[in-house]
Design an enzyme around this catalytic site. Structure first.
Site, PDB file in Angstrom:
ATOM      1  N   CYS A  86       0.849  -1.198   0.000  1.00 30.37           N
ATOM      2  CA  CYS A  86       0.000   0.000   0.000  1.00 30.37           C
ATOM      3  C   CYS A  86       0.886   1.249   0.000  1.00 30.37           C
ATOM      4  O   CYS A  86       1.577   1.512  -0.970  1.00 30.37           O
ATOM      5  CB  CYS A  86      -0.978  -0.057   1.174  1.00 30.37           C
ATOM      6  SG  CYS A  86      -2.411   1.004   0.949  1.00 30.37           S
ATOM      7  N   HIS A 194      -3.357  -5.732   0.937  1.00 34.70           N
ATOM      8  CA  HIS A 194      -2.742  -5.956   2.251  1.00 34.70           C
ATOM      9  C   HIS A 194      -2.775  -7.436   2.635  1.00 34.70           C
ATOM     10  O   HIS A 194      -3.735  -7.882   3.271  1.00 34.70           O
ATOM     11  CB  HIS A 194      -3.524  -5.199   3.323  1.00 34.70           C
ATOM     12  CG  HIS A 194      -3.348  -3.727   3.308  1.00 34.70           C
ATOM     13  ND1 HIS A 194      -2.396  -3.083   4.046  1.00 34.70           N
ATOM     14  CD2 HIS A 194      -4.027  -2.754   2.653  1.00 34.70           C
ATOM     15  CE1 HIS A 194      -2.483  -1.778   3.853  1.00 34.70           C
ATOM     16  NE2 HIS A 194      -3.464  -1.540   3.011  1.00 34.70           N
ATOM     17  N   GLU A 196      -1.278  -8.808   5.024  1.00 32.62           N
ATOM     18  CA  GLU A 196      -1.244  -8.940   6.487  1.00 32.62           C
ATOM     19  C   GLU A 196      -2.631  -8.819   7.120  1.00 32.62           C
ATOM     20  O   GLU A 196      -2.818  -9.130   8.289  1.00 32.62           O
ATOM     21  CB  GLU A 196      -0.286  -7.895   7.084  1.00 32.62           C
ATOM     22  CG  GLU A 196      -0.806  -6.472   7.200  1.00 32.62           C
ATOM     23  CD  GLU A 196      -0.756  -5.655   5.908  1.00 32.62           C
ATOM     24  OE1 GLU A 196      -0.525  -6.249   4.822  1.00 32.62           O
ATOM     25  OE2 GLU A 196      -0.973  -4.431   5.974  1.00 32.62           O
TER      26      GLU A 196
END
Lengths: 222, 719
Positions: A86, A194, A196
């Site tokens: 990002c 993302h 994560e």
């Protein structure tokens, strides 16, 4: 695996990134942007999401000139692994470690939703945990994720198998539906989604987990 | 610089009534200076002093074994076990958002986040409750875009997940939109920071953004009705800088960890004035400020402007002098301005010096302690007109009318502009029921819901007030969370009108009864009055946000309905159509009473859901649109059709309270029936989830067709 997560003022996914790396077994060090040196014997540098320097001036532009970023560039130039998610992707394009630029989303609105991606290459430490062509779900959350690169540049990425992920249903206007790209030596990756954020059962999905697990295997095995 | 002379016009332009000015003369025994007049107006406006509402707010239940700190501080603090606490509050930014939607909404979010981290809590969840005028009104589209972008722009950059909220439309908000922002944070229960100063001669430290002229007089503006001079009020709206706020928050967290902070107060409404007085008042101390030391971003600012500026992202704190070097290192790390701008003093004095000149010298206690308090005349809201006949109509047509309305369609267009997952602890994102986040590094979860049904409150303030609490309570129970406590944001019209005051009093009575019965004390809140334009008031809108806990050994109820699941309805159905969503959207009618709220049934049924979580695959509460709407939402979330046996309008669209719809398999349904019988809970099978169609009695439609309407209406209307 020794990993550093760079923290700029305005980074807000730094902790999330550290958690995902730790869960994959990494030894994680948080590194403040005013520091000039990375920890010794580092394998991987992660540049997390967020709004470094408030996204003021131009997304990623100020962070690309932070003291620590020069060390990150040197680490990459030595052949070290670097990835940016990002805002981290935006920073990496601003440093020139990755080609292209991230423009405002085509719809002009911030978008936070789960999107479908296809894994375009497994030939990198970051994508080796997936299968070629695999469809995965990963969340996006950005205002400036519209990847832009001239036609010649896109052709070069394609010819060199450097497109890591593409969107199945392009959410932001990115050229060629590109969601993530690799450097020439395949050791620097930038991506808007993302991984994560979808890496534990409690997140409601685990399609992001192979990103970290594969990286761990590759780096430790190497 | 000479200050203007005090004239009746100047007094009136500060929002002070003649009798309030006389009170000032009584307190200080002389004519106030211009700066002093500004300070009084800042402290005594409705927004800061709660002068019309205080009498009634005192009646609300605010205590309980779970409450660590109730109303009166920056936010409420509630015990969540293991030495941890959740800190939360909701606050309005209605007037600024109408004048300048992006910045108004953004700074509303910024203000509530600051309230939370001022207490030592890292924000972990946000919600917002937005009320706009009718979709055809020329301002509505611009307000929707601006407010939603402002909320997102601030919260996304700051890095707090927005996990829930509400969006509604009604003509009564045409000239006065509502923006209510909620934030919750996590702290160690023994490391909460309060605003009371202690110790004489302690340095008063200013931290954060520089002071500008933005927002001068903002709180006074927020306490007035709107009229056609509204465009002139734009300069009173503050400008937000979420990047500075993020740094301010991180710096405060680090600073608090050093032990340097004695007391801390954010500069919100009425800026430096309110925060300094608050710290002194709570600590029984005086405060001296030397304004030439205040970091400013504009030249030649006067004492008056500095005392009334509402520049954002600023904190005032009293620090331990011996820790100054550590504190400075933290501020320098985060590149934040800080300055010692004064000290605590022993006398009861609020002394404002500027370049050696005394600009204000007031008794500090009197500024807050003797603020006016009114017992406004009020009249009870008359009983609503009886419900007239409601024609039977095709159930699918009725459902389409609801899911194709801006009030009841999917709000994905809105919440996808908010980052709902930053911090990577979000367990349930916005869209269906309460938002849920994990308590980081523990097995616990917190659930959040924001609710109110303004048309109920208009018809019957007492029942409507109860219903707002009950719906928030139900939304938490439906995900398996134990409701702990609530915060309220009471938005009403002009309290000087007895019928508006009557709505306020009624709603408070209802809220009070409900929070007592359901054991969810009000631990913080905000009152926004004068929500009127040219004499026309908004629907009474007492927004309630509830916070609930899911313990480590408990599972949340976050599954979805699957093909073959039984649809079980918990709670009594009488088919109450008065003030229903169906009546409003399909027939444009407002007759009938609001549904009555049986608080015993709410408690019993809510506990039943929580106690039987292991038998429940998916659950939602019934609210607007009743059984039909709940069944559609569950079918849509599970991507499976649903068949309801009933086909009549009252059963499908009635809005009786204390009800839940459950999806589970057959064996579990049998067990639930038995458990319900034992618990005295009404339960019945009302159909099942299967196939690809939504079937309501004899009417049917493909789920995909309905989903298109539901998903696309908002974007098609406003994009």
């Amino acid at each position: 695996m020794r990993a550093a997560v760079i923290v700029f003022p305005g980074s807000n996914c730094d902790r999330d990134m550290a958690v995902a790396l730790k869960n994959a077994g990494a030894d994680v060090h948080m590194v403040w942007h005013k520091d000039t040196d990375l920890p010794d014997n580092l394998d991987v540098v992660a540049i997390p999401g967020g709004f470094s320097f408030g996204d003021y001036l131009r997304v990623g532009a100020i962070a690309a000139r932070s003291p620590i970023t020069q060390s990150v560039i040197a680490h990459a130039n030595r052949g070290g692994y670097v990835f940016g998610v990002c805002n981290g992707f935006q920073v990496l394009t601003e440093t020139g470690l990755l080609p292209g630029a991230l423009l405002r989303n085509a719809g002009l609105k911030y978008i936070c939703r789960h999107v479908e991606l296809t894994v375009e290459t497994t030939n990198s430490a970051f994508t080796t945990g997936y299968a070629q062509g695999q469809g995965i779900t990963i969340p996006i959350a950005h205002h400036d994720g519209n990847y832009n690169l001239d036609a010649e540049g896109v052709r070069a990425l394609e010819d060199q198998d450097r497109i890591a992920f593409r969107y199945v249903d392009n959410p932001n206007g990115s050229v060629g539906n590109i969601a993530g790209v690799l450097s020439e030596n395949r050791r620097v990756l930038g991506m808007m989604p993302h991984p994560e954020r979808l890496a534990e059962e409690a997140h409601g999905g685990t399609d992001g987990r192979p990103f970290f697990a594969g990286l761990m295997d590759q780096v430790v095995g190497a | 610089m000479t200050e203007p002379a005090i004239t009746p016009d100047l007094i009136a332009s500060h929002g002070l009534k003649p009798d309030e000015y006389d009170r000032i003369l009584d307190i200080i025994g002389r004519e106030p200076s211009f700066t002093e007049l500004g300070i009084f107006s800042a402290m005594w406006n409705e927004h800061c002093s709660y002068k019309s509402s205080k009498k009634w707010l005192r009646t609300l239940p605010t205590t309980g074994p779970q409450v660590i700190c109730g109303p009166g501080e920056n936010a409420g603090v509630v015990d969540i076990g293991d030495g941890q606490a959740v800190v939360f509050k909701m606050e309005s930014h209605n007037h600024p958002s109408y004048i300048e939607p992006y910045q108004g909404a953004a700074t509303g979010v910024g203000g509530i986040l600051r309230d939370v981290f001022t207490m030592g809590a890292r924000p972990i969840a946000a919600m917002n409750s937005l009320s706009f005028g009718e979709k055809s009104h020329p301002k509505t589209r611009q307000l929707v875009h601006g407010v939603v972008e402002g909320v997102g722009g601030y919260g996304n950059c700051f890095g707090v997940p927005t996990v829930g909220g509400e969006v509604r439309f009604d003509p009564s908000y045409n000239g006065n939109c509502l923006v209510n922002a909620f934030a919750a944070g996590l702290a160690d229960a023994d490391k909460i920071f309060y605003s009371a100063a202690s110790g004489v001669g302690m340095p008063v430290v200013y931290l954060g953004a520089k002071t500008g002229r933005d927002g001068v007089g903002g709180a006074t503006m927020a306490s007035a009705e709107f009229d056609d001079t509204i465009e002139e009020k734009r300069p009173t709206v503050q400008v937000g800088d979420p990047f500075t706020e993020k740094r301010l928050m991180e710096a405060c967290m680090e600073l608090m960890a050093t032990g340097a902070v004695i007391s801390i107060q954010d500069m919100g409404a009425a800026g430096l004035t309110c925060s300094a007085v608050e710290m002194g008042d709570k600590g029984d101390l005086g405060v001296r400020l030397d304004l030439e030391k205040v970091p400013t971003r504009e030249e030649n600012m006067t004492a008056y402007e500095m005392m009334l500026s509402e520049s954002q992202e600023r904190m005032l704190m009293v620090l331990r002098p011996e820790k100054e070097a550590e504190a400075k290192a933290v501020f320098d790390k985060w590149d934040l301005d800080f300055a010692i701008v004064g000290e605590t003093i022993a006398e009861d004095r609020f002394l404002i010096m500027h370049n050696g000149e005394c600009k204000a010298d007031l008794p500090l206690k009197a500024l807050s302690g003797t603020a006016p308090e009114y017992d406004r005349p009020w009249v009870p809201t008359p009983a609503a007109a009886p419900l007239e006949d409601v024609p039977e109509l095709d159930s699918i047509d009725a459902l389409k009318a609801l899911i194709g309305s801006v009030n009841y369609c999917s709000k994905a267009w809105v919440y996808e502009q908010y980052d709902s997952q930053v911090m990577a602890d979000t367990v349930q994102r916005p869209g269906l029921g309460a938002g849920i986040v994990r308590v980081h590094d523990t097995g616990k979860m917190l659930a959040f819901s924001s609710d109110v049904t303004p048309r109920y409150v208009r018809a019957n303030p007492v029942e409507g007030g109860k219903q707002a609490v009950a719906e928030a309570y139900r939304n938490l129970c439906a995900v398996g969370a134990k409701p702990l406590a609530t915060t309220d944001n009471l938005n009403f019209g002009n309290p000087e009108k007895p019928e508006i005051m009557g709505q306020f009093v009624g709603a408070i009575q209802g809220i009070g009864q409900a929070v007592a019965a359901l054991d969810v004390p009000i631990v913080s809140g905000n009152v926004s009055l004068y929500n009127e334009t040219d004499g026309s008031a908004i629907l009474p809108t007492p927004t309630i946000c509830a916070v609930g806990l899911i313990n480590a050994e408990e599972e949340p109820i976050i599954g979805t309905a699957r093909d073959g699941h039984v649809a079980l309805l918990v709670g009594e159905t009488s088919g109450h159509l008065g003030q229903s969503a169906l009546l409003a959207e399909v027939f444009n009618r407002t007759d009938g009473d609001a549904p009555a709220v049986d608080l015993d049934a709410e408690k019993r049924n809510g506990e039943f859901i929580r106690n039987n979580r292991d038998l429940i695959k998916a659950c939602t509460d019934l609210s607007d649109g009743g059984l039909a709407m709940a069944a559609f939402e569950m079918a849509n979330a599970g991507d499976v059709g649903v068949q309801l046996d009933a086909g009549d309008t009252p059963t499908l669209f009635g809005e009786d309270q204390a009800r839940y719809l459950i999806a589970c398999n057959f064996d579990q349904a049998e067990a639930l029936m038995g458990a319900a019988h034992a618990a005295g809970v009404t339960i019945q099978s009302v159909g099942r989830f299967t196939g690809s169609e939504v079937v309501l009695g004899s009417a049917r439609a493909e789920l995909t067709e309905l989903r298109d309407i539901y998903q696309n209406t908002f974007g098609d209307t406003f994009a």
